[in-house]
Design a protein around this motif. Structure first.
Motif, short mmCIF file in Angstrom:
data_model
loop_
_atom_site.label_atom_id
_atom_site.label_comp_id
_atom_site.label_asym_id
_atom_site.label_seq_id
_atom_site.Cartn_x
_atom_site.Cartn_y
_atom_site.Cartn_z
N TRP A 34 17.91 -39.19 51.44
CA TRP A 34 17.12 -38.97 49.92
C TRP A 34 17.19 -40.37 49.27
O TRP A 34 15.60 -39.33 48.25
CB TRP A 34 18.65 -38.13 49.05
N TYR A 35 17.59 -41.04 49.16
CA TYR A 35 17.06 -42.49 48.77
C TYR A 35 15.40 -42.93 49.38
O TYR A 35 14.70 -43.28 48.18
CB TYR A 35 18.26 -43.49 48.78
N GLY B 278 15.05 -44.90 42.88
CA GLY B 278 15.11 -44.29 44.06
C GLY B 278 14.71 -45.58 44.96
O GLY B 278 15.74 -45.81 46.53
N GLN B 279 14.05 -45.60 44.20
CA GLN B 279 13.38 -47.93 45.14
C GLN B 279 14.82 -48.71 45.46
O GLN B 279 14.32 -49.00 46.02
CB GLN B 279 11.82 -47.97 44.40
N ALA B 280 14.90 -48.51 44.34
CA ALA B 280 16.41 -49.53 44.08
C ALA B 280 17.03 -49.38 44.91
O ALA B 280 17.60 -50.11 45.90
CB ALA B 280 16.73 -50.16 42.85
N LYS C 196 13.09 -38.29 41.49
CA LYS C 196 14.48 -38.73 40.34
C LYS C 196 15.60 -37.79 40.38
O LYS C 196 16.89 -38.56 40.91
CB LYS C 196 14.64 -38.70 38.81
N SER C 197 15.53 -36.48 40.59
CA SER C 197 16.66 -35.58 41.47
C SER C 197 16.64 -36.18 42.62
O SER C 197 17.80 -36.02 43.20
CB SER C 197 16.04 -34.43 41.50
N MET C 198 15.87 -36.53 43.76
CA MET C 198 16.09 -36.98 45.15
C MET C 198 17.20 -38.19 45.16
O MET C 198 18.11 -38.22 46.17
CB MET C 198 14.93 -37.38 45.73
N ASN C 199 16.90 -39.15 44.17
CA ASN C 199 17.29 -39.91 44.12
C ASN C 199 19.98 -40.16 43.55
O ASN C 199 20.54 -40.79 44.22
CB ASN C 199 17.71 -40.73 43.20
N LEU C 200 19.60 -38.80 42.69
CA LEU C 200 20.74 -38.81 42.35
C LEU C 200 22.02 -37.93 43.31
O LEU C 200 22.50 -37.54 44.05
CB LEU C 200 20.49 -38.34 40.98
#
Length: 237
Positions: free
Chosen positions: A169-170, A181-183, A144-148
């Motif tokens: 990162w996404y 992240g997938q979205a 989740k942090s990767m997405n942010l």
């Protein structure tokens, strides 16, 4: 009670098969000061796998475990204070316990504290500090942090904007299993015209997304100009 000393996590899993024996042993170990058993007993109370569903008792066990030094219990105690589970909502106390979990090296503690810092709940708003924690957690493997991290880089939130660094990162977040992240990754694929790949990642996001996420994304997909994207939610209308 069985004379065999079982792993606390195994005891939690065995609650469904032999609840009386498993709970008796888990409670005894928790009362004897086993911080892991205290944490798992707290989970059992919160989730109704103990003898009763009791958020207050669950939080009390989290607190004992957290005071015993278990980082995951510190994080869960923070969640109790943030969400009002077994106690009134108190973002200041949530921040205290998230910080303790973060300082102990727990990626979830870093992520949750960063969320409070990014929104100014319980602490002064500090987007730069939030980004630093997201990055630290992401580098430790927190999906989740990767997405942010990607979002912060794309929007310039707490860090100099670097849209070119966001897609990586996404992708990492998507591959690590985070539905947001997938979205995010799928959105960039759509913008680049890679419809089939976008459909793949959106299917993953829809399969694992939270109720609030699904409520938000389904109308967006239904309004897409791409028939393959609309088809993902057409059977839900």
């Amino acid at each position: 009670m069985s004379s065999t000393v079982r792993d606390p996590q195994t005891l939690l899993q065995q609650l469904a098969d032999d609840p009386d024996s498993a709970m008796q042993e888990l409670e005894q170990r928790a009362q004897n000061g086993d911080a892991v058993a205290q944490f798992l007993l707290g989970q059992a109370c919160m989730e109704g796998r103990a003898r009763t569903l009791d958020a207050g008792t669950g939080m009390a066990w989290f607190e004992r475990s957290a005071n015993g030094g278990l980082a995951v219990a510190m994080n869960m105690l923070g969640r109790c204070h943030e969400l009002g589970q077994g106690t009134p909502v108190n973002h200041e106390l949530a921040a205290v316990w998230y910080r303790k979990a973060s300082d102990s090296g727990l990626d979830w503690g870093m992520y949750n504290l960063a969320n409070l810092l990014a929104t100014g709940r319980g602490v002064g708003r500090d987007e730069a500090a939030a980004y630093a924690l997201y990055l630290q957690a992401a580098e430790a493997g927190h999906a989740k942090s990767m997405n942010l991290v990607g979002r912060c880089l794309e929007e310039g939130s707490g860090v100099a904007a670097d849209p070119g660094a966001a897609p990586g990162w996404y992708l990492r977040s998507a591959q690590a299993g985070d539905f947001r992240g997938q979205a995010s990754h799928a959105s960039l694929l759509l913008a680049a015209g890679n419809i089939d790949e976008a459909v793949h990642w959106l299917q993953q996001a829809l399969a694992h997304g939270s109720p609030s996420f699904l409520t938000q994304i389904r109308p967006q997909l239904a309004g897409s100009v791409h028939a393959a994207i609309r088809a993902l939610v057409s059977d839900e209308n």
